[in-house]
Every structure is written in C-alpha cells, then in structure tokens.
Design an enzyme around this catalytic site. Structure first.
Site, PDB file in Angstrom:
ATOM      1  N   GLY A 104       0.768  -1.088  -0.047  1.00 31.35           N
ATOM      2  CA  GLY A 104      -0.001   0.116   0.084  1.00 31.35           C
ATOM      3  C   GLY A 104       0.690   1.264  -0.056  1.00 31.35           C
ATOM      4  O   GLY A 104       0.193   2.333   0.597  1.00 31.35           O
TER       5      GLY A 104
ATOM      6  N   HIS B  40       1.430   0.884 -13.166  1.00 29.61           N
ATOM      7  CA  HIS B  40       2.139  -0.485 -13.356  1.00 29.61           C
ATOM      8  C   HIS B  40       3.724  -0.038 -13.347  1.00 29.61           C
ATOM      9  O   HIS B  40       3.899   1.058 -13.918  1.00 29.61           O
ATOM     10  CB  HIS B  40       1.680  -0.994 -14.822  1.00 29.61           C
ATOM     11  CG  HIS B  40       2.439  -2.136 -15.206  1.00 29.61           C
ATOM     12  ND1 HIS B  40       2.203  -3.171 -14.717  1.00 29.61           N
ATOM     13  CD2 HIS B  40       3.506  -2.175 -15.986  1.00 29.61           C
ATOM     14  CE1 HIS B  40       2.919  -4.231 -15.016  1.00 29.61           C
ATOM     15  NE2 HIS B  40       3.756  -3.689 -16.116  1.00 29.61           N
TER      16      HIS B  40
ATOM     17  N   ASP C 140      -3.598  -4.118 -18.144  1.00 26.81           N
ATOM     18  CA  ASP C 140      -2.519  -3.432 -18.717  1.00 26.81           C
ATOM     19  C   ASP C 140      -2.713  -2.682 -19.949  1.00 26.81           C
ATOM     20  O   ASP C 140      -1.459  -2.420 -20.768  1.00 26.81           O
ATOM     21  CB  ASP C 140      -1.082  -3.743 -18.515  1.00 26.81           C
ATOM     22  CG  ASP C 140      -0.822  -4.347 -16.900  1.00 26.81           C
ATOM     23  OD1 ASP C 140      -0.084  -5.221 -16.609  1.00 26.81           O
ATOM     24  OD2 ASP C 140      -1.302  -3.781 -15.836  1.00 26.81           O
TER      25      ASP C 140
ATOM     26  N   ASN D 133      -4.700   2.631 -13.007  1.00 25.24           N
ATOM     27  CA  ASN D 133      -3.846   1.552 -12.539  1.00 25.24           C
ATOM     28  C   ASN D 133      -2.284   2.222 -12.678  1.00 25.24           C
ATOM     29  O   ASN D 133      -2.110   2.923 -13.593  1.00 25.24           O
ATOM     30  CB  ASN D 133      -3.903   0.363 -13.444  1.00 25.24           C
ATOM     31  CG  ASN D 133      -3.093  -0.957 -12.764  1.00 25.24           C
ATOM     32  OD1 ASN D 133      -3.238  -0.901 -11.755  1.00 25.24           O
ATOM     33  ND2 ASN D 133      -2.253  -1.559 -13.758  1.00 25.24           N
TER      34      ASN D 133
ATOM     35  N   ASN E 271       1.682   2.904  -2.750  1.00 23.12           N
ATOM     36  CA  ASN E 271       1.039   3.997  -3.536  1.00 23.12           C
ATOM     37  C   ASN E 271      -0.283   4.727  -2.862  1.00 23.12           C
ATOM     38  O   ASN E 271      -0.416   5.646  -2.883  1.00 23.12           O
ATOM     39  CB  ASN E 271       0.723   3.268  -4.731  1.00 23.12           C
ATOM     40  CG  ASN E 271       1.884   3.121  -5.678  1.00 23.12           C
ATOM     41  OD1 ASN E 271       2.231   3.989  -6.400  1.00 23.12           O
ATOM     42  ND2 ASN E 271       2.237   1.777  -5.864  1.00 23.12           N
TER      43      ASN E 271
ATOM     44  N   LEU F  54      -4.112  -7.133  -7.359  1.00 20.81           N
ATOM     45  CA  LEU F  54      -3.549  -8.021  -8.331  1.00 20.81           C
ATOM     46  C   LEU F  54      -4.914  -8.709  -9.073  1.00 20.81           C
ATOM     47  O   LEU F  54      -4.375  -9.443  -9.884  1.00 20.81           O
ATOM     48  CB  LEU F  54      -2.669  -9.088  -7.593  1.00 20.81           C
ATOM     49  CG  LEU F  54      -1.432  -8.318  -7.092  1.00 20.81           C
ATOM     50  CD1 LEU F  54      -0.595  -9.093  -6.413  1.00 20.81           C
ATOM     51  CD2 LEU F  54      -0.659  -7.522  -7.989  1.00 20.81           C
TER      52      LEU F  54
ATOM     53  N   GLU G 135       6.660   5.892  -9.051  1.00 18.29           N
ATOM     54  CA  GLU G 135       5.131   5.516  -9.078  1.00 18.29           C
ATOM     55  C   GLU G 135       4.460   6.476  -8.104  1.00 18.29           C
ATOM     56  O   GLU G 135       3.432   7.282  -8.674  1.00 18.29           O
ATOM     57  CB  GLU G 135       4.949   3.977  -8.623  1.00 18.29           C
ATOM     58  CG  GLU G 135       5.433   3.048  -9.467  1.00 18.29           C
ATOM     59  CD  GLU G 135       5.374   1.639  -9.096  1.00 18.29           C
ATOM     60  OE1 GLU G 135       4.202   1.341  -8.408  1.00 18.29           O
ATOM     61  OE2 GLU G 135       6.181   0.651  -9.137  1.00 18.29           O
TER      62      GLU G 135
HETATM   63  C1  GRF Z   1       3.852  -1.433  -7.170  1.00 21.94           C
HETATM   64  O1  GRF Z   1       5.046  -1.873  -7.903  1.00 21.94           O
HETATM   65  C2  GRF Z   1       2.877  -1.390  -7.971  1.00 21.94           C
HETATM   66  O2  GRF Z   1       3.317  -0.410  -9.389  1.00 21.94           O
HETATM   67  C3  GRF Z   1       2.247  -2.702  -8.608  1.00 21.94           C
HETATM   68  O3  GRF Z   1       2.298  -3.264  -7.447  1.00 21.94           O
HETATM   69  C4  GRF Z   1       3.112  -2.516  -6.538  1.00 21.94           C
HETATM   70  C5  GRF Z   1       2.250  -2.203  -5.147  1.00 21.94           C
HETATM   71  O4  GRF Z   1       3.072  -1.623  -4.640  1.00 21.94           O
HETATM   72  N1  GRF Z   1       1.142  -2.545  -9.280  1.00 21.94           N
HETATM   73  P1  GRF Z   1       2.387  -0.892  -3.140  1.00 21.94           P
HETATM   74  O5  GRF Z   1       1.372  -1.930  -2.533  1.00 21.94           O
HETATM   75  O6  GRF Z   1       1.652   0.365  -3.720  1.00 21.94           O
HETATM   76  O7  GRF Z   1       3.514  -0.568  -2.263  1.00 21.94           O
END
Ligand code: GRF
Length: 186
Positions: A14, A101, A142, A99, A16, A82, A171
């Site tokens: 989490g 990626h 994607d 999303n 992000n 996922l 990201e």
């Molecule tokens: C990140 O690398 C994102 O790009 C991918 O899964 C990972 C999630 O990381 N989709 P987090 O759970 O946000 O730390």
C-alpha cells in the site's frame, strides 16, 4: 471544485495508497479517499487506511462492484491490486479507473508481469531504462489508454530490489499526477 471521491484498491503493502493519503493531507491533492478495499485480508494497505480512519475492508473480487457502489466514488485507483476487475465494475466505471504499473507499457506488462517479476525481467534483458505507467483500465490486462509515464535509469549492478525501489519512487509521483489528469477528463 467538488471534492474528488477516490476509492483505492490494494493487494499488498500500500505505498501507492500512502502516497495518495499523504498528498491529500499535505494539500497537494484535492480529494478524499472514501474507501480502501482489498482482495487480500492481510494486505498492509488495509492497515494504512485504518490508521487514517478510512473505511478499509476485505472484499472478494467477485463482490467488488457492490462494495464500490456503497461509496459512490468518482474514480477508482488500482494501487497494486492484483485481481482482474470483473466486467460489471469495468462497465459501471469505464473511463474512471486508473492503474499504476511498474514498467514502461507496452514493455513488461500483461499476464504474469507484476511486482518484482517486472524488474527481474527488465534486468534479465539488460535494459538500460525502465519506469512506471499510469493508465486507464479496460477489459484487458495493462492495456488501457496511457495517461502518464516516467523513465528511470537501470544501472549495470542493479538488483531487482534496487530497481523496484527506484521505480516505486516514480510511481508515487506520477500516480498523483495521473489522478489530477483524470479529474480533468471526467
Ligand atoms: C507497485 O510496484 C505497483 O506498481 C504494482 O504493485 C506494487 C504495489 O506496491 N502494481 P504498493 O502496494 O503500492 O506498495
């Protein structure tokens, strides 16, 4: 401007999601995370939501539309989510799902390319650059319209973890920029 209601879906750590929460709290993003939903009841992302008093719950992927509708979000952000969203979610929220990626789509994406696997493949192929992509979500994996991408260098002695750390920083940055771009589109 009406406060943007953001639903965030997570499956793991989490960070992000945390970038979105921090940006809102630091007044860098005008919005409200109305819920954190996860297909993994042990996702640390749920704990992050709870720490900020955001409704955070485990939801089976097949029940996601019903759960999302409860919060009537303006946009949905897949932040390391996922599972593949079901048709009904895509149809109801088409054009409003983002999303993030960890590669420069169309490279290293699609089935089986997620998390550390992406960075392992980039390094195994001796790439000199990688990066991250924010895109709209459609029925594919994607494959939706790309909103923003940013490159990072890959160094010869990089391990997949080194690269993951460098990409993750990007990201967190472009995800916020992508949310702002999407707000102007909807
Ligand atoms: C990140 O690398 C994102 O790009 C991918 O899964 C990972 C999630 O990381 N989709 P987090 O759970 O946000 O730390």
């Amino acid at each position: 401007m009406k406060m943007l209601k953001i639903a965030v879906l997570v499956s793991g750590n989490g960070t992000n999601l945390q970038a979105i929460i921090d940006s809102i709290e630091n007044r860098k993003l005008d919005g409200e995370v109305v819920c954190v939903l996860s297909d993994n009841e042990n996702a640390n992302g749920l704990n992050r939501g709870r720490k900020h008093d955001i409704p955070s719950e485990y939801v089976r992927n097949s029940d996601m539309k019903e759960a999302l509708d409860k919060y009537s979000p303006d946009i949905i952000v897949l932040a390391g989510y996922l599972s593949i969203l079901t048709e009904d979610v895509i149809k109801s929220y088409r054009g409003r799902i983002l999303n993030i990626h960890p590669s420069l789509i169309p490279k290293y994406c699609g089935k089986g390319f997620y998390g550390i696997k992406v960075h392992e493949a980039v390094i195994n192929n001796n790439e000199i650059e990688s990066g991250a992509t924010v895109h709209l979500v459609d029925e594919g994996i994607d494959t939706g319209e790309i909103l923003i991408q940013e490159h990072v260098e890959v160094f010869p002695d990089d391990t997949p973890l080194d690269l993951q750390k460098r990409v993750l920083k990007i990201e967190h940055k472009i995800l916020i920029e992508g949310i702002k771009l999407l707000r102007r589109k909807i």
